[in-house]
Design an enzyme around this catalytic site. Structure first.
Site, PDB file in Angstrom:
ATOM      1  N   ASP A  44     -11.020 -11.292   4.312  1.00 38.99           N
ATOM      2  CA  ASP A  44      -9.856 -12.157   4.166  1.00 38.99           C
ATOM      3  C   ASP A  44      -9.158 -11.902   2.837  1.00 38.99           C
ATOM      4  O   ASP A  44      -8.106 -12.480   2.558  1.00 38.99           O
ATOM      5  CB  ASP A  44     -10.233 -13.634   4.336  1.00 38.99           C
ATOM      6  N   SER A  45      -9.721 -10.987   2.036  1.00 38.71           N
ATOM      7  CA  SER A  45      -9.046 -10.504   0.833  1.00 38.71           C
ATOM      8  C   SER A  45      -7.740  -9.807   1.177  1.00 38.71           C
ATOM      9  O   SER A  45      -6.935  -9.522   0.289  1.00 38.71           O
ATOM     10  CB  SER A  45      -9.956  -9.550   0.059  1.00 38.71           C
ATOM     11  N   ASP A  83     -14.203 -11.074   8.543  1.00 39.41           N
ATOM     12  CA  ASP A  83     -14.267 -12.283   7.727  1.00 39.41           C
ATOM     13  C   ASP A  83     -13.596 -13.429   8.477  1.00 39.41           C
ATOM     14  O   ASP A  83     -12.445 -13.303   8.910  1.00 39.41           O
ATOM     15  CB  ASP A  83     -13.504 -12.052   6.422  1.00 39.41           C
ATOM     16  N   LYS A 113     -18.444 -12.800   9.267  1.00 38.87           N
ATOM     17  CA  LYS A 113     -18.992 -13.260   7.993  1.00 38.87           C
ATOM     18  C   LYS A 113     -18.532 -14.686   7.722  1.00 38.87           C
ATOM     19  O   LYS A 113     -17.356 -15.018   7.897  1.00 38.87           O
ATOM     20  CB  LYS A 113     -18.571 -12.351   6.837  1.00 38.87           C
ATOM     21  N   GLU A 115     -18.682 -17.902   4.784  1.00 44.84           N
ATOM     22  CA  GLU A 115     -18.968 -18.271   3.401  1.00 44.84           C
ATOM     23  C   GLU A 115     -19.737 -19.584   3.355  1.00 44.84           C
ATOM     24  O   GLU A 115     -19.436 -20.518   4.110  1.00 44.84           O
ATOM     25  CB  GLU A 115     -17.676 -18.406   2.595  1.00 44.84           C
ATOM     26  N   GLU A 180     -22.291 -12.836  -4.268  1.00 43.55           N
ATOM     27  CA  GLU A 180     -21.124 -12.566  -5.105  1.00 43.55           C
ATOM     28  C   GLU A 180     -21.142 -13.412  -6.365  1.00 43.55           C
ATOM     29  O   GLU A 180     -21.445 -14.600  -6.337  1.00 43.55           O
ATOM     30  CB  GLU A 180     -19.820 -12.842  -4.324  1.00 43.55           C
TER      31      GLU A 180
END
Length: 263
Positions: A44-45, A83, A113, A115, A180
């Site tokens: 999602d970056s 993501d 993925k 978070e 991270e």
């Protein structure tokens, strides 16, 4: 031969380090795949590095699906992880299942993925045949709650919480875990403690794998790079030079020349 989630577990068991890189389009995915990158993350970056937003939060499901489709068309061998964007899975388990399923069914991804310590959702997705990559530490979707992009796990209490969360996600059935923005010692302890491979970004050298955002690796960023990012090229300068040369040749009339014209 295509990489699977089982291969990543085997890499860890053999103490064989590996890499993951982000990609957001067809040509980049093909290059990474041909270079032997085993895991490609459609991060999602892309909100920041492709769409120009300040954080990852504005990325939508439709945007992530669009870019994931392009990546899966470009990579024939890599494991493709999508993501899940902000609020596509935090509202309810049911909505998380629906959106995660779209990445596999519509976009061709192999895994998603999540978070944070999303134990129930992770376990539910795994039970339904959707492989899950976890993500702990500095979780960019929580940037406002964290008060900025801050290293996590510096205190004993924070480190203990990260260790507990890693164990909880492993129990839920994740196949790998991104760590991270945390002290190297904490990441090393988590890596030693869990059987699933850990993938570090700003988490020191002791993780089983490392990931970077591709625009950072290629030197395409604007302004300063994060402490953990190492540009391996300066493509921003290369692109600038090429575009400048093209503009100058057109202005001067030397392009297109006879060799680049039809007769």
């Amino acid at each position: 031969m295509s990489i699977t989630v089982r291969d990543l577990r085997s890499f860890k068991e053999r103490h064989e380090r590996f890499v993951m890189l982000t990609a957001y389009d067809f040509p980049t995915a093909r290059i990474l795949d041909e270079a032997g990158v085993p895991v490609i993350l459609v991060g999602d970056s892309l909100a920041q590095n492709v769409l120009g937003y300040e954080t990852t939060l504005p990325a939508t499901m439709e945007e992530m699906l669009h870019h994931t489709k392009a990546v899966t068309r470009g990579a024939a061998n890599a494991l493709i992880v999508a993501d899940m964007p902000f609020l596509s899975y935090q509202i309810s388990v049911e909505e998380g299942i629906r959106n995660a399923g779209r990445f596999l069914k519509e976009a061709g991804a192999h895994a998603v993925k999540l978070e944070g310590p999303m134990y129930e959702l992770a376990a539910t997705l795994v039970d339904r045949g959707i492989p899950v990559m976890g993500h702990l530490g500095l979780t960019p979707q929580s940037v406002h709650a964290m008060g900025g992009y801050r290293v996590q796990g510096r205190t004993d209490e924070q480190a203990r919480r990260l260790l507990d969360e890693a164990q909880g996600l492993e129990k839920a059935g994740i196949f790998s875990l991104v760590l991270e923005g945390m002290p190297a010692a904490v990441a090393a302890e988590i890596t030693e403690m869990v059987a699933v491979p850990t993938i570090g970004i700003g988490a020191g050298p002791h993780c089983d794998a490392q990931v970077l955002v591709l625009t950072d690796l290629l030197g395409l960023g604007f302004g300063r790079y994060p402490k953990f990012a190492k540009p391996y090229a300066d493509l921003r300068s290369v692109i600038t030079q090429a575009v400048t040369a093209f503009r100058e040749e057109v202005v001067s009339g030397s392009f297109p020349d006879d060799a680049h014209s039809y007769h």
